[in-house]
Design a protein around this motif. Structure first.
Motif, PDB file in Angstrom:
ATOM      1  N   ARG A  87       0.958  -1.026   0.044  1.00  0.00           N
ATOM      2  CA  ARG A  87      -0.145   0.118   0.120  1.00  0.00           C
ATOM      3  C   ARG A  87       0.858   1.231  -0.093  1.00  0.00           C
ATOM      4  N   THR A  88       0.352   2.252  -0.727  1.00  0.00           N
ATOM      5  CA  THR A  88       1.007   3.434  -0.906  1.00  0.00           C
ATOM      6  C   THR A  88       0.265   4.537  -0.132  1.00  0.00           C
ATOM      7  N   ASP A  89       0.816   5.655   0.485  1.00  0.00           N
ATOM      8  CA  ASP A  89       0.250   6.764   1.228  1.00  0.00           C
ATOM      9  C   ASP A  89      -0.430   7.789   0.113  1.00  0.00           C
ATOM     10  N   ALA A  90      -1.058   8.620   0.641  1.00  0.00           N
ATOM     11  CA  ALA A  90      -1.622   9.939  -0.221  1.00  0.00           C
ATOM     12  C   ALA A  90      -0.458  10.469  -0.741  1.00  0.00           C
ATOM     13  N   GLY A  91      -0.551  10.734  -2.184  1.00  0.00           N
ATOM     14  CA  GLY A  91       0.528  11.550  -2.779  1.00  0.00           C
ATOM     15  C   GLY A  91       1.904  10.679  -3.108  1.00  0.00           C
ATOM     16  N   VAL A  92       1.811   9.629  -2.906  1.00  0.00           N
ATOM     17  CA  VAL A  92       2.742   8.823  -3.357  1.00  0.00           C
ATOM     18  C   VAL A  92       2.512   8.028  -4.671  1.00  0.00           C
ATOM     19  N   HIS A  93       3.366   7.993  -5.687  1.00  0.00           N
ATOM     20  CA  HIS A  93       3.200   7.419  -6.963  1.00  0.00           C
ATOM     21  C   HIS A  93       3.711   5.848  -7.069  1.00  0.00           C
ATOM     22  N   ALA A  94       3.366   5.265  -8.101  1.00  0.00           N
ATOM     23  CA  ALA A  94       3.959   4.005  -8.377  1.00  0.00           C
ATOM     24  C   ALA A  94       4.226   3.857  -9.908  1.00  0.00           C
ATOM     25  N   SER A  95       5.406   3.277 -10.238  1.00  0.00           N
ATOM     26  CA  SER A  95       5.557   2.852 -11.608  1.00  0.00           C
ATOM     27  C   SER A  95       5.164   1.554 -11.972  1.00  0.00           C
ATOM     28  N   CYS A  96       5.187   0.809 -10.817  1.00  0.00           N
ATOM     29  CA  CYS A  96       4.819  -0.799 -11.144  1.00  0.00           C
ATOM     30  C   CYS A  96       4.131  -1.517  -9.996  1.00  0.00           C
ATOM     31  N   GLN A  97       3.170  -0.870  -9.345  1.00  0.00           N
ATOM     32  CA  GLN A  97       2.282  -1.755  -8.446  1.00  0.00           C
ATOM     33  C   GLN A  97       1.840  -3.071  -8.819  1.00  0.00           C
ATOM     34  N   VAL A  98       2.190  -3.902  -8.138  1.00  0.00           N
ATOM     35  CA  VAL A  98       1.467  -5.417  -8.622  1.00  0.00           C
ATOM     36  C   VAL A  98       0.331  -5.469  -7.870  1.00  0.00           C
ATOM     37  N   VAL A  99      -0.909  -6.058  -8.589  1.00  0.00           N
ATOM     38  CA  VAL A  99      -1.897  -6.525  -7.748  1.00  0.00           C
ATOM     39  C   VAL A  99      -2.426  -7.897  -8.482  1.00  0.00           C
ATOM     40  N   PRO A 122       8.678  14.862   2.224  1.00  0.00           N
ATOM     41  CA  PRO A 122       7.326  15.181   1.418  1.00  0.00           C
ATOM     42  C   PRO A 122       7.151  13.883   0.886  1.00  0.00           C
ATOM     43  N   SER A 123       5.766  13.701   0.534  1.00  0.00           N
ATOM     44  CA  SER A 123       5.212  12.605  -0.227  1.00  0.00           C
ATOM     45  C   SER A 123       5.737  12.560  -1.893  1.00  0.00           C
ATOM     46  N   ALA A 124       5.677  13.794  -2.338  1.00  0.00           N
ATOM     47  CA  ALA A 124       5.719  14.071  -3.746  1.00  0.00           C
ATOM     48  C   ALA A 124       6.899  13.452  -4.340  1.00  0.00           C
ATOM     49  N   GLY A 125       7.972  13.054  -3.481  1.00  0.00           N
ATOM     50  CA  GLY A 125       9.219  12.759  -4.378  1.00  0.00           C
ATOM     51  C   GLY A 125       9.424  11.199  -4.357  1.00  0.00           C
ATOM     52  N   LEU A 126       8.572  10.339  -3.711  1.00  0.00           N
ATOM     53  CA  LEU A 126       8.512   8.998  -3.647  1.00  0.00           C
ATOM     54  C   LEU A 126       7.746   8.609  -4.718  1.00  0.00           C
ATOM     55  N   VAL A 127       8.289   7.488  -5.250  1.00  0.00           N
ATOM     56  CA  VAL A 127       7.819   6.594  -6.273  1.00  0.00           C
ATOM     57  C   VAL A 127       7.974   5.190  -5.792  1.00  0.00           C
ATOM     58  N   PHE A 128       6.987   4.240  -5.664  1.00  0.00           N
ATOM     59  CA  PHE A 128       7.009   2.977  -5.620  1.00  0.00           C
ATOM     60  C   PHE A 128       7.428   2.228  -6.860  1.00  0.00           C
ATOM     61  N   LEU A 129       8.698   1.617  -6.924  1.00  0.00           N
ATOM     62  CA  LEU A 129       9.183   1.219  -8.238  1.00  0.00           C
ATOM     63  C   LEU A 129       8.531  -0.146  -8.600  1.00  0.00           C
ATOM     64  N   GLY A 130       8.288  -0.860  -7.536  1.00  0.00           N
ATOM     65  CA  GLY A 130       7.480  -2.069  -7.581  1.00  0.00           C
ATOM     66  C   GLY A 130       8.190  -3.341  -6.769  1.00  0.00           C
ATOM     67  N   PRO A 131       7.375  -4.309  -6.443  1.00  0.00           N
ATOM     68  CA  PRO A 131       7.975  -5.400  -5.860  1.00  0.00           C
ATOM     69  C   PRO A 131       8.587  -6.400  -6.593  1.00  0.00           C
ATOM     70  N   ARG A 132       9.434  -7.417  -5.932  1.00  0.00           N
ATOM     71  CA  ARG A 132       9.985  -8.289  -6.779  1.00  0.00           C
ATOM     72  C   ARG A 132       9.553  -9.886  -6.235  1.00  0.00           C
ATOM     73  N   TYR A 133       9.480 -10.502  -7.452  1.00  0.00           N
ATOM     74  CA  TYR A 133       8.994 -12.050  -7.236  1.00  0.00           C
ATOM     75  C   TYR A 133       9.929 -13.143  -7.851  1.00  0.00           C
ATOM     76  N   PRO A 134       9.981 -14.228  -7.201  1.00  0.00           N
ATOM     77  CA  PRO A 134      10.765 -15.432  -7.885  1.00  0.00           C
ATOM     78  C   PRO A 134      10.340 -15.581  -9.131  1.00  0.00           C
ATOM     79  N   ALA A 135      11.293 -16.154 -10.113  1.00  0.00           N
ATOM     80  CA  ALA A 135      11.204 -16.301 -11.391  1.00  0.00           C
ATOM     81  C   ALA A 135      10.091 -17.302 -11.900  1.00  0.00           C
ATOM     82  N   GLN A 136       9.608 -18.383 -10.927  1.00  0.00           N
ATOM     83  CA  GLN A 136       8.571 -19.389 -11.095  1.00  0.00           C
ATOM     84  C   GLN A 136       7.101 -18.670 -11.484  1.00  0.00           C
ATOM     85  N   TRP A 137       6.959 -17.320 -11.248  1.00  0.00           N
ATOM     86  CA  TRP A 137       5.583 -16.828 -11.402  1.00  0.00           C
ATOM     87  C   TRP A 137       5.789 -16.246 -13.000  1.00  0.00           C
ATOM     88  N   GLY A 138       6.846 -16.120 -13.724  1.00  0.00           N
ATOM     89  CA  GLY A 138       6.736 -15.809 -15.224  1.00  0.00           C
ATOM     90  C   GLY A 138       6.037 -14.413 -15.121  1.00  0.00           C
TER      91      GLY A 138
END
Length: 271
Positions: free
Chosen positions: A65-77, A248-264
């Motif tokens: 989860r990201t806070d108010a004002g925080v961006h994401a380049s690759c959130q995974v759901v 401040p929140s504005a400078g923060l970007v969630f680049l994303g999570p990382r998973y084992p290769a098995q998930w493809g």
């Protein structure tokens, strides 16, 4: 109708968003209910769009989860689709129903045992600081600003004391709901590129405001207010009141999570 089209399946999505106009990632109301007035969330917008494409209610689980004002380049759901659709259909159909600040970048079918949060082995953030006397005009929603000169080398040196598994209570907000403060911070770097100083950090997981609190302390080192070894002392003290202010929140970007290769999944989210 093709019987396969009604077969449920689990999908992983890569979601990009500008968090400036949202009250964070997490939905503030129950699934299917209208959003609280003036409090739009990324999760609610995404679920509404997916539900329209699916023709049935869809709920999503995110990697972090990201806070108010925080961006994401690759959130995974991940979500369980009531119908088996082509991944391209999920991407294009969902994005067409999303506000301009959100898009689905990719969709991958995954096994029923995949979990966006619990299957992840690491998460990455980048914090960007414009370091010049004049505030930014362009890209200002993605930059923090520091007018005083920063010593990025000293900040990087100070940050290395945080690498490893530690009790990060000193960098945890009092509102954090995590059951314990121990996290494995796998890497952290501070680099300057022209007028921009960037802090990149990867850990198995993060506490509430942990990255922004770390950056707030590193800024004190960068400005020469504290020596590099001070950050390690703050960590050892386990006291939030000893650390720097929350950046401040504005400078923060969630680049994303990382998973084992098995998930493809795409390379950007694979270890």
């Amino acid at each position: 109708m093709d019987p396969a089209s009604t077969t449920p399946g689990r999908f992983a999505l890569g979601v990009e968003y500008d968090g400036g106009g949202f009250s964070g990632w997490q939905r503030l109301n129950r699934a299917g209910e209208p959003e609280r007035r003036g409090e739009p969330t990324v999760q609610a917008a995404l679920e509404q769009a997916l539900s329209f494409v699916a023709g049935a209610a869809v709920e999503v689980v995110c990697a972090g989860r990201t806070d108010a004002g925080v961006h994401a380049s690759c959130q995974v759901v991940h979500f369980d689709g009531p119908r088996q659709r082509d991944p391209r259909g999920w991407v294009l159909g969902t994005t067409s129903r999303l506000p301009p600040a959100v898009c689905v970048r990719w969709c991958v079918p995954v096994g029923a045992d995949f979990h966006a949060r619990f299957s992840a082995r690491a998460r990455r953030y980048r914090y960007s600081i414009l370091n010049r006397p004049v505030r930014p005009a362009l890209q200002r929603q993605y930059l923090s600003w520091e007018r005083r000169p920063l010593d990025a080398t000293a900040m990087h040196q100070a940050a290395q004391a945080l690498v490893g598994e530690h009790d990060f209570s000193a960098f945890r907000t009092v509102h954090c709901q995590a059951p314990h403060p121990r996290r494995d911070l796998q890497s952290i770097s501070v680099q300057r590129n022209g007028d921009v100083v960037q802090v990149e950090v990867q850990a198995n997981a993060f506490l509430h405001h942990m990255v922004r609190n770390i950056v707030g302390s590193l800024l004190m080192v960068g400005r020469g207010e504290k020596p590099p070894e001070w950050v390690g002392q703050v960590l050892a003290g386990r006291d939030r009141t000893l650390a720097g202010p929350t950046a401040p929140s504005a400078g923060l970007v969630f680049l994303g999570p990382r998973y084992p290769a098995q998930w493809g999944l795409p390379q950007e989210v694979t270890l």
